[in-house]
Write an enzyme that holds these catalytic residues in place. Structure first.
Site, PDB file in Angstrom:
ATOM      1  N   LYS A  84      40.804  40.146  47.272  1.00  0.00           N
ATOM      2  CA  LYS A  84      41.303  39.503  46.062  1.00  0.00           C
ATOM      3  C   LYS A  84      42.119  40.497  45.244  1.00  0.00           C
ATOM      4  O   LYS A  84      41.797  41.687  45.196  1.00  0.00           O
ATOM      5  CB  LYS A  84      40.090  39.002  45.258  1.00  0.00           C
ATOM      6  CG  LYS A  84      40.387  38.164  44.023  1.00  0.00           C
ATOM      7  CD  LYS A  84      39.062  37.676  43.427  1.00  0.00           C
ATOM      8  CE  LYS A  84      39.259  36.777  42.216  1.00  0.00           C
ATOM      9  NZ  LYS A  84      37.972  36.248  41.708  1.00  0.00           N
ATOM     10  N   SER A 159      37.650  31.264  41.023  1.00  0.00           N
ATOM     11  CA  SER A 159      38.939  31.924  40.928  1.00  0.00           C
ATOM     12  C   SER A 159      39.398  32.589  42.216  1.00  0.00           C
ATOM     13  O   SER A 159      40.563  32.980  42.340  1.00  0.00           O
ATOM     14  CB  SER A 159      38.869  32.975  39.821  1.00  0.00           C
ATOM     15  OG  SER A 159      37.915  33.980  40.135  1.00  0.00           O
ATOM     16  N   SER A 183      32.820  31.824  41.316  1.00  0.00           N
ATOM     17  CA  SER A 183      34.183  32.015  41.824  1.00  0.00           C
ATOM     18  C   SER A 183      34.289  32.444  43.277  1.00  0.00           C
ATOM     19  O   SER A 183      35.391  32.516  43.815  1.00  0.00           O
ATOM     20  CB  SER A 183      34.931  33.032  40.952  1.00  0.00           C
ATOM     21  OG  SER A 183      35.274  32.463  39.713  1.00  0.00           O
TER      22      SER A 183
END
Length: 492
Positions: A84, A159, A183
């Site tokens: 990420k 997310s 997330s």
């Protein structure tokens, strides 16, 4: 005869690593297949914010040289993964999905990046995400939306949307994400992969751009439970650079993996199945629970009476911490700086106005209000008291069970644009995942089938005692083995 690139991309993480060790395939072949897959599919998926092709090829060449010498750093050696874009990576742009960090080149690597590379994993790129990890649909990315591989008109979740989409689409064999209120688990459920939020303190947060420091945790996403367990074993452990990092030894997650569900006590919170679930999701969850019963587990009725206050407590605590953490983005030290300001205060204000999106601004305002004089006791302090009650609920529930099981989300992946105009509806997507973060417990999402009406994946959430990730992996693997793998999503 070489293996077709598409087949290489669908190999499990451990399977790919074993192939490199046996010299049946090379790391270079795996990396080239991954890069080709990204090139062919990411124009439609939008999972990557940066691709590190040269760095990945150099790492693959080094892995192949080790294999030729009969050396092996770990089972991950030579296998393509991605992280990420919240993890700092030396010399590689790190944006946290925000314009305010556009062009920022970190001078060091996050601890988890160091540990992956020390194990020989090949990081091929940085993954799309909601800005500063604030969101449940990946639509808050300042750069581009990310799409669900199962249906490009739908969200991959957030997310860590890029982390889930990239694994589901076969772009990489595993990825890292972060989980502050769901997330990792929500995108994993929406995209039909395994996603793990470890116990708070199990994995170092050093080098992770902070959202809410008492809630953030790093974890893996993979297509198989055992692969996720291997990645977690690789990145877990004490780090003196993170003062919240636990000194507790890391368990053997792979040893008990095949012990099955017989004898496990699976707690089912009555509050999680008492309404608010889409019918197709509820049917899949109840079928998964019946599978556990069939496999020899005992289903135990438990109660989490304060879970209904979780959303309210979370959306006071997390924004309060975010308002402090995001104060450092002011245009002075790094990232975007507004031009033409007439003074320092104007430069601060203009840099933040231009660089931050609507959701971070909303949460900064919420958090600043909750912490302000005259409101601290009424909002923030009360939310922390609720957090304590939620933790006690879990402590009481675990007196009678080994794991807790229920839904990850109330629905399958929703359409892009469906909830962007209604923040409250978006926040409610986290209703089943938030309490796990508030209580600092480990949680996991494992695929439990496809919703009959839509054909989209449904995830079962498993929650464990502190630092008992091994039992979560055991329970998840028992279900995975019984149900079999999901089919691959359609080609983008």
């Amino acid at each position: 005869m070489s293996t077709p690139a598409k087949e290489l991309c669908r190999l499990g993480l451990r399977e790919a690593g074993a192939g490199v060790a046996a010299k049946a395939i090379s790391s270079t072949e795996l990396v080239e297949a991954s890069l080709a897959r990204i090139q062919a599919t990411d124009g439609k998926l939008g999972a990557f914010l940066a691709v590190c092709a040269d760095r990945a090829r150099a790492a693959a060449k080094a892995a192949d040289a080790r294999a030729a010498r009969g050396e092996r750093r770990s089972e991950l050696d030579g296998v393509p993964v991605a992280v990420k874009d919240l993890f700092v990576t030396k010399g590689v742009p790190t944006t946290a999905g925000s314009r305010i960090l556009e062009g920022y080149l970190p001078p060091y690597d996050a601890t988890v990046v160091e540990r992956l590379e020390a194990a020989g994993a090949v990081i091929v790129g940085k993954l799309n995400m909601d800005e500063f990890a604030m969101g449940s649909s990946n639509e808050n990315s300042a750069y581009k939306p990310c799409h669900n591989p199962w249906d490009l008109s739908r969200t991959p979740g957030g997310s860590s949307g890029g982390s889930a989409a990239s694994v589901a689409a076969g772009q990489v064999h595993a990825s890292l994400g972060t989980d502050t209120g769901g997330s990792i688990r929500e995108p994993a459920a929406f995209c039909g992969v395994v996603g793990v939020k470890p116990t708070y303190g199990r994995v170092s947060r050093y080098g992770v751009v902070a959202f809410a420091s008492s809630l953030d945790q790093v974890g893996p996403l993979a297509r198989e439970v055992g692969d996720a367990a291997l990645v977690l074993r690789t990145i877990a452990g004490h780090d003196p650079r993170d003062m919240t990092s636990s000194t507790r030894p890391v368990d053997d997650y792979l040893g008990p993996l095949e012990e099955g569900a017989r004898g496990l006590r699976v707690g089912v919170p009555r509050e999680w199945l008492s309404g608010g679930l889409d019918a197709g999701v509820e049917a899949a969850i109840r079928a998964a629970l019946d599978t556990y019963r069939r496999l020899g587990a005992t289903l135990v009725d438990v109660s989490l009476p304060h879970s209904k206050y979780g959303i309210g407590a979370y959306y006071l605590i997390a924004p309060a911490e975010a308002s402090s953490n995001l104060a450092r983005y002011d245009g002075v030290r790094y990232g975007l700086r507004a031009e033409g300001a007439k003074g320092l205060k104007e430069m601060y204000a203009e840099s933040r106005e231009q660089g931050l999106g609507a959701e971070p601004k909303r949460r900064i305002m919420l958090g600043t209000y909750a912490l302000s004089s005259g409101y601290y006791d009424a909002y923030y302090l009360r939310a922390q008291k609720v957090r304590t009650l939620i933790r006690r609920d879990f402590d009481e529930a675990f007196r009678g069970c080994d794991v807790i099981a229920g839904p990850v989300t109330p629905s399958v992946a929703f359409a892009l644009g469906e909830r962007t105009g209604d923040p409250l509806q978006m926040y409610l997507a986290d209703i089943f995942t938030i309490t796990c973060n508030l209580a600092a417990l480990p949680g996991l999402s494992v695929p439990c089938g496809l919703e009959a009406a839509s054909g989209l994946p449904v995830g079962l959430q498993l929650v464990g005692r502190p630092f008992d990730e091994a039992t979560l992996f055991r329970a998840a693997r028992a279900l995975e083995r019984e149900l079999g793998p999901l089919p691959a999503p359609p080609e983008p």
